[in-house]
Design a protein around this motif. Structure first.
Motif, mmCIF file in Angstrom:
data_model
loop_
_atom_site.group_PDB
_atom_site.id
_atom_site.type_symbol
_atom_site.label_atom_id
_atom_site.label_comp_id
_atom_site.label_asym_id
_atom_site.label_seq_id
_atom_site.Cartn_x
_atom_site.Cartn_y
_atom_site.Cartn_z
ATOM 1 N N TYR A 13 0.809 -1.213 0.000
ATOM 2 C CA TYR A 13 0.000 0.000 0.000
ATOM 3 C C TYR A 13 0.845 1.267 0.000
ATOM 4 O O TYR A 13 0.683 2.140 -0.864
ATOM 5 N N VAL A 14 1.760 1.384 0.945
ATOM 6 C CA VAL A 14 2.574 2.597 1.040
ATOM 7 C C VAL A 14 3.495 2.741 -0.163
ATOM 8 O O VAL A 14 3.721 3.848 -0.669
ATOM 9 N N HIS A 15 4.000 1.612 -0.666
ATOM 10 C CA HIS A 15 4.984 1.650 -1.751
ATOM 11 C C HIS A 15 4.413 1.149 -3.077
ATOM 12 O O HIS A 15 5.133 0.576 -3.901
ATOM 13 N N ALA A 16 3.134 1.407 -3.276
ATOM 14 C CA ALA A 16 2.469 0.949 -4.504
ATOM 15 C C ALA A 16 3.068 1.572 -5.758
ATOM 16 O O ALA A 16 3.002 0.984 -6.841
ATOM 17 N N GLU A 17 3.675 2.744 -5.645
ATOM 18 C CA GLU A 17 4.236 3.423 -6.813
ATOM 19 C C GLU A 17 5.700 3.077 -7.059
ATOM 20 O O GLU A 17 6.244 3.408 -8.114
ATOM 21 N N ILE B 138 3.442 -4.538 -4.564
ATOM 22 C CA ILE B 138 2.534 -5.266 -5.461
ATOM 23 C C ILE B 138 1.143 -5.179 -4.840
ATOM 24 O O ILE B 138 0.791 -5.943 -3.939
ATOM 25 N N LEU B 139 0.347 -4.227 -5.304
ATOM 26 C CA LEU B 139 -0.932 -3.925 -4.671
ATOM 27 C C LEU B 139 -1.899 -5.095 -4.729
ATOM 28 O O LEU B 139 -2.678 -5.314 -3.796
ATOM 29 N N GLU B 140 -1.845 -5.885 -5.802
ATOM 30 C CA GLU B 140 -2.795 -6.984 -5.938
ATOM 31 C C GLU B 140 -2.431 -8.197 -5.073
ATOM 32 O O GLU B 140 -3.175 -9.181 -5.034
ATOM 33 N N ASP B 141 -1.296 -8.133 -4.377
ATOM 34 C CA ASP B 141 -0.889 -9.236 -3.495
ATOM 35 C C ASP B 141 -0.436 -8.653 -2.161
ATOM 36 O O ASP B 141 0.757 -8.528 -1.890
ATOM 37 N N PRO B 142 -1.372 -8.261 -1.301
ATOM 38 C CA PRO B 142 -1.019 -7.581 -0.053
ATOM 39 C C PRO B 142 -0.581 -8.493 1.091
ATOM 40 O O PRO B 142 -0.226 -7.998 2.162
ATOM 41 N N ARG B 143 -0.597 -9.799 0.863
ATOM 42 C CA ARG B 143 -0.212 -10.704 1.948
ATOM 43 C C ARG B 143 1.263 -10.523 2.295
ATOM 44 O O ARG B 143 2.129 -10.616 1.417
ATOM 45 N N PRO B 144 1.565 -10.271 3.574
ATOM 46 C CA PRO B 144 2.974 -10.043 3.948
ATOM 47 C C PRO B 144 3.783 -11.326 3.935
ATOM 48 O O PRO B 144 3.281 -12.397 4.276
ATOM 49 N N ALA B 145 5.031 -11.195 3.523
ATOM 50 C CA ALA B 145 5.931 -12.353 3.525
ATOM 51 C C ALA B 145 6.228 -12.764 4.966
ATOM 52 O O ALA B 145 6.379 -11.909 5.844
ATOM 53 N N PRO B 146 6.305 -14.057 5.251
ATOM 54 C CA PRO B 146 6.641 -14.501 6.614
ATOM 55 C C PRO B 146 8.096 -14.185 6.945
ATOM 56 O O PRO B 146 8.958 -14.130 6.055
ATOM 57 N N ILE C 115 10.058 8.945 0.831
ATOM 58 C CA ILE C 115 9.016 9.981 0.767
ATOM 59 C C ILE C 115 7.641 9.349 0.940
ATOM 60 O O ILE C 115 6.752 9.907 1.597
ATOM 61 N N GLU C 116 7.450 8.154 0.351
ATOM 62 C CA GLU C 116 6.195 7.421 0.566
ATOM 63 C C GLU C 116 6.010 7.097 2.045
ATOM 64 O O GLU C 116 4.916 7.262 2.605
ATOM 65 N N ASP C 117 7.083 6.625 2.689
ATOM 66 C CA ASP C 117 7.018 6.319 4.114
ATOM 67 C C ASP C 117 6.717 7.570 4.936
ATOM 68 O O ASP C 117 5.861 7.556 5.821
ATOM 69 N N ARG C 118 7.431 8.644 4.631
ATOM 70 C CA ARG C 118 7.280 9.873 5.419
ATOM 71 C C ARG C 118 5.846 10.394 5.367
ATOM 72 O O ARG C 118 5.311 10.863 6.384
#
Length: 329
Positions: free
Chosen positions: A155-159, A163-171, A275-278
């Protein structure tokens, strides 16, 4: 601050953990740091001058009456005295200061841990690129937990690389150390824009093999290895100016060359990411609770939860308790 921000012959002020300090360089070029108040009449020493003629100089001279103070804070010169260079037994409060990795490090009291060791810094296969240092309206703990949060990437780094279509976090797996922890995991990421020039031959998607090192309380060195053989190590430190503001310093190590990836492009991509994070982090609450009851959590929050647990344990070890600010009206 970067070494270049502390030139010889000029005092530089800074606020660290709400304490006003002043820095300058000694005769050997080493950094010195003391409280930015003259104990005589309370003038700011950072408005003063470097007294090369003072005993054990260069010392920092007060702009009000010219009293001079050494690297340990002791008053070494009182120009109005019968014996000006006799000095005094007392003076301003001195602090620890050192240089490493091209940056200045200060501890207000005896440090609990040494300056973090970064193996890549001593490896001739890696080059160092200093990226930025600037003030953010964010607490250090918010930045640190974000640096190890695999769930925000889509979400934050979509640009940039999410990968917006796969939001599941890596373990991830966490290995505890005396100084913090090491988090390991593999995260699929998009390879677009400037990234394609930096990770050549990786295609539209690639995988980051991550070894994130968290150094208590507010520093990380995250090593990212790509299938192409490229290694990118992000070093980020959040220096607390006060409860609401941090000085964010970031530099990287890479095992490629300027011809492979110009530093300008490396900085441009990482700056786009930060900048996305900030944008999001500066909207978060700054008085981060160390206890678990005040915020909701999910399994991928484990690194941030571990940070809170370790910091609570550190407070308990030193006979202290978490201090919270009163709720704002």
């Amino acid at each position: 601050m970067p070494e270049a921000s502390l030139p010889a012959g000029r005092p530089v002020p800074f606020t660290l953990l709400g304490q006003e300090i002043v820095l300058w360089r000694t005769a050997a070029g080493a950094p010195a740091a003391i409280a930015d108040r003259c104990p005589h009449r309370g003038a700011k020493l950072s408005l003063g001058f470097i007294d090369d003629a003072a005993p054990e100089g260069p010392a920092i001279g007060c702009p009000y009456h010219g009293w001079a103070f050494g690297a340990d804070g002791r008053c070494v010169k009182v120009p109005q005295a019968h014996d000006p260079t006799r000095g005094l037994k007392s003076g301003a409060r001195g602090h620890h200061a050192a240089s490493r990795y091209g940056w200045i490090w200060v501890a207000l009291e005896d440090p609990l841990y040494p300056i973090p060791a970064i193996p890549e810094a001593a490896d001739p296969a890696f080059r160092q690129i200093d990226e930025f240092h600037e003030e953010w309206a964010v607490s250090g703990l918010r930045l640190m937990e974000n640096s190890f949060d695999m769930a925000h990437i889509s979400y934050v780094h979509a640009e940039t690389f999410g990968i917006l279509e796969d939001p599941r976090p890596a373990p991830v797996a966490i290995e505890h150390t005396d100084w913090g922890f090491v988090m390991r995991g593999e995260a699929p990421v998009a390879n677009r824009g400037i990234s394609r020039d930096l990770i050549k031959g990786a295609g539209d998607r690639t995988v980051r093999v991550i070894e994130g090192r968290w150094f208590m309380p507010f520093m990380r060195a995250s090593r990212i290895d790509y299938p192409t053989g490229l290694t990118h190590v992000l070093v980020t430190a959040a220096t607390p100016i006060d409860d609401r503001r941090s000085q964010i310093c970031q530099w990287v190590y890479r095992n490629d060359t300027e011809a492979d990836s110009p530093a300008e492009k490396v900085i441009a991509f990482d700056r786009a990411v930060t900048i996305e994070d900030r944008h999001v982090l500066e909207s978060t609450t700054w008085d981060v609770p160390l206890t678990m009851a005040e915020e909701l959590h999910m399994p991928s929050d484990k690194p941030g939860i571990e940070m809170r647990r370790r910091l609570l344990a550190l407070l308990d070890q030193h006979g202290e308790a978490e201090a919270r600010m009163p709720a704002e009206a």
